[in-house]
Write an enzyme that holds these catalytic residues in place. Structure first.
Site, PDB file in Angstrom:
ATOM      1  N   ASP A  89      36.423  49.083  39.515  1.00  8.21           N
ATOM      2  CA  ASP A  89      36.688  48.437  38.081  1.00  8.21           C
ATOM      3  C   ASP A  89      38.379  49.116  38.149  1.00  8.21           C
ATOM      4  O   ASP A  89      38.363  50.704  38.126  1.00  8.21           O
ATOM      5  CB  ASP A  89      36.029  49.249  37.179  1.00  8.21           C
ATOM      6  CG  ASP A  89      36.507  49.104  35.712  1.00  8.21           C
ATOM      7  OD1 ASP A  89      37.561  48.790  35.332  1.00  8.21           O
ATOM      8  OD2 ASP A  89      35.599  49.480  34.693  1.00  8.21           O
ATOM      9  N   TYR A 131      49.511  38.932  26.481  1.00  3.73           N
ATOM     10  CA  TYR A 131      49.572  38.933  27.683  1.00  3.73           C
ATOM     11  C   TYR A 131      51.170  39.072  28.254  1.00  3.73           C
ATOM     12  O   TYR A 131      51.487  39.708  29.080  1.00  3.73           O
ATOM     13  CB  TYR A 131      49.140  37.469  28.213  1.00  3.73           C
ATOM     14  CG  TYR A 131      49.377  37.167  29.534  1.00  3.73           C
ATOM     15  CD1 TYR A 131      48.540  37.627  30.516  1.00  3.73           C
ATOM     16  CD2 TYR A 131      50.318  36.196  30.061  1.00  3.73           C
ATOM     17  CE1 TYR A 131      48.590  37.314  31.790  1.00  3.73           C
ATOM     18  CE2 TYR A 131      50.345  35.774  31.293  1.00  3.73           C
ATOM     19  CZ  TYR A 131      49.425  36.177  32.259  1.00  3.73           C
ATOM     20  OH  TYR A 131      49.614  35.820  33.542  1.00  3.73           O
ATOM     21  N   ILE A 172      35.539  43.872  40.546  1.00  4.43           N
ATOM     22  CA  ILE A 172      34.475  44.468  39.365  1.00  4.43           C
ATOM     23  C   ILE A 172      33.202  44.158  39.807  1.00  4.43           C
ATOM     24  O   ILE A 172      32.086  44.856  39.399  1.00  4.43           O
ATOM     25  CB  ILE A 172      35.104  44.078  38.178  1.00  4.43           C
ATOM     26  CG1 ILE A 172      34.314  45.118  37.044  1.00  4.43           C
ATOM     27  CG2 ILE A 172      34.750  42.826  37.571  1.00  4.43           C
ATOM     28  CD1 ILE A 172      35.138  45.279  35.892  1.00  4.43           C
ATOM     29  N   GLN A 195      41.443  33.964  41.003  1.00  8.04           N
ATOM     30  CA  GLN A 195      42.259  32.707  41.407  1.00  8.04           C
ATOM     31  C   GLN A 195      43.135  32.902  42.564  1.00  8.04           C
ATOM     32  O   GLN A 195      43.094  32.267  43.544  1.00  8.04           O
ATOM     33  CB  GLN A 195      43.124  32.128  40.104  1.00  8.04           C
ATOM     34  CG  GLN A 195      43.238  30.760  40.475  1.00  8.04           C
ATOM     35  CD  GLN A 195      44.560  30.076  39.650  1.00  8.04           C
ATOM     36  OE1 GLN A 195      45.217  30.794  38.978  1.00  8.04           O
ATOM     37  NE2 GLN A 195      44.643  28.791  39.726  1.00  8.04           N
TER      38      GLN A 195
HETATM   39  N1  SER Z   1      48.665  30.828  34.330  1.00  7.63           N
HETATM   40  C1  SER Z   1      48.840  32.093  33.433  1.00  7.63           C
HETATM   41  C2  SER Z   1      48.182  31.747  32.074  1.00  7.63           C
HETATM   42  O1  SER Z   1      48.238  30.565  31.829  1.00  7.63           O
HETATM   43  C3  SER Z   1      50.449  32.113  33.315  1.00  7.63           C
HETATM   44  O2  SER Z   1      50.644  33.060  34.080  1.00  7.63           O
HETATM   45  O3  SER Z   1      47.782  32.543  31.392  1.00  7.63           O
END
Ligand code: SER
Length: 311
Positions: A49, A138, A35, A12
């Site tokens: 990769d 995350y 990748i 993105q």
């Molecule tokens: N846009 C990202 C997500 O929603 C946040 O860093 O995972």
């Protein structure tokens, strides 16, 4: 930044950043990697990769890069469904990129995120320095990544820099597997069906930013005088904060019969609720002059206009 290696160049951020950097620094000075290679790209491209440190090093050395922009990573919702894979990819890729930067003496950028905050972080005007106890894989990756980048700066003098991005909205490459993605999808569906079913609940506020501001912020931070940078990894940046109702109302100024419905996804809703409502970007403004130019109104005008001609 003169010769730049980008990982995740088809993602993105990468797909737009690569073009923008090529405009500024010259086509052959920006080496795009990902990748997979989906289409012929104009300018240098290598399959990479990011878990292959040797290949990353070889590519960086071959092209004599002085900057690494490491973007390859899994986003929040996908990381939650494959947590161990996310740990291995997000942390393994990052440490490989940092090692390459250390060995070849490169300047370094990687994005952090509002995901680096958690439920115990102050929700409004979230300060630059505050509690960071995220409850998502995350988020754990992002906090560890911020600390690792600081470590490489202090221990090995790698010029690491980073931004805590909010949800990024763009009409070019759709995001994949993020929690904030609804704010991109809603524009597509508004034009296609005049209707959108949101997986994020009403009254859930998150920070957002239009992609042109995000690209400018990366370039500006990377060009900033290092003597001015006190925080480095990573600066809060934001342009707006809204909930699904507010973005829908803005869309209705252009598509009056637009309808918004809800079918809340518990996984992404829980992630969204653990993140701030709106973060404070004062440090970025003071230390390197960060300024966002698009608010919700301007972004909506541009998104709808650009998507209309594409769809
Ligand atoms: N846009 C990202 C997500 O929603 C946040 O860093 O995972």
């Amino acid at each position: 930044m003169k010769r730049i290696l980008i990982t995740g160049a088809l993602g993105q951020i990468g797909s737009e950043l690569t073009l923008k950097l090529r405009e500024i620094y010259g086509r052959d000075n920006v080496i795009a990697t990902d990748i997979r290679q989906e289409e012929e790209t104009e300018g240098p491209f290598e399959i990479l990769d990011v878990s292959d440190q040797f290949r990353m090093y070889e590519i960086a050395k071959k092209f004599r890069v002085d900057t690494i922009i490491h973007l390859a990573a899994l986003l929040s919702a996908t990381a939650e469904t494959k947590p161990i894979f996310a740990w291995n990819l997000n942390m393994g890729g990052l440490v490989n990129a940092l090692e390459t930067a250390r060995e070849l003496n490169c300047q370094f950028f990687t994005p952090s995120s509002i995901g680096a905050f958690g439920p115990t972080t102050p929700k409004d005007h979230t300060p630059q320095v505050t509690i960071q106890r995220p409850t998502t894989m995350y988020g754990v990756n992002k906090v560890a990544g911020e600390l690792l980048c600081d470590y490489y700066f202090h221990k090995f003098s790698v010029d690491t820099r980073s931004l805590r991005f909010p949800g990024l909205i763009s009409y070019v490459t759709p995001p994949g597997g993020g929690t904030t993605d609804y704010a991109v999808e809603i524009y597509y569906e508004a034009l296609r069906k005049q209707q959108y079913t949101s997986y994020i609940a009403k009254d859930t506020y998150m920070d957002m930013m239009y992609m042109p501001d995000a690209l400018n912020a990366i370039i500006q931070l990377m060009e900033a005088d290092p003597a001015q940078l006190k925080h480095r990894n990573a600066f809060n940046v934001t342009a707006m904060s809204f909930d699904p109702e507010e973005i829908a109302n803005e869309i209705r100024n252009h598509i009056p019969n637009f309808e918004l419905n809800y079918q809340v996804d518990p996984v992404r809703q829980q992630i969204a609720e653990s993140w701030p409502n709106s973060i404070d970007a004062t440090a970025a403004k003071e230390e390197w002059g960060f300024k966002a130019t698009y608010d919700l109104k301007q972004m909506t005008i541009d998104m709808l206009e650009q998507l209309r001609s594409r769809l």
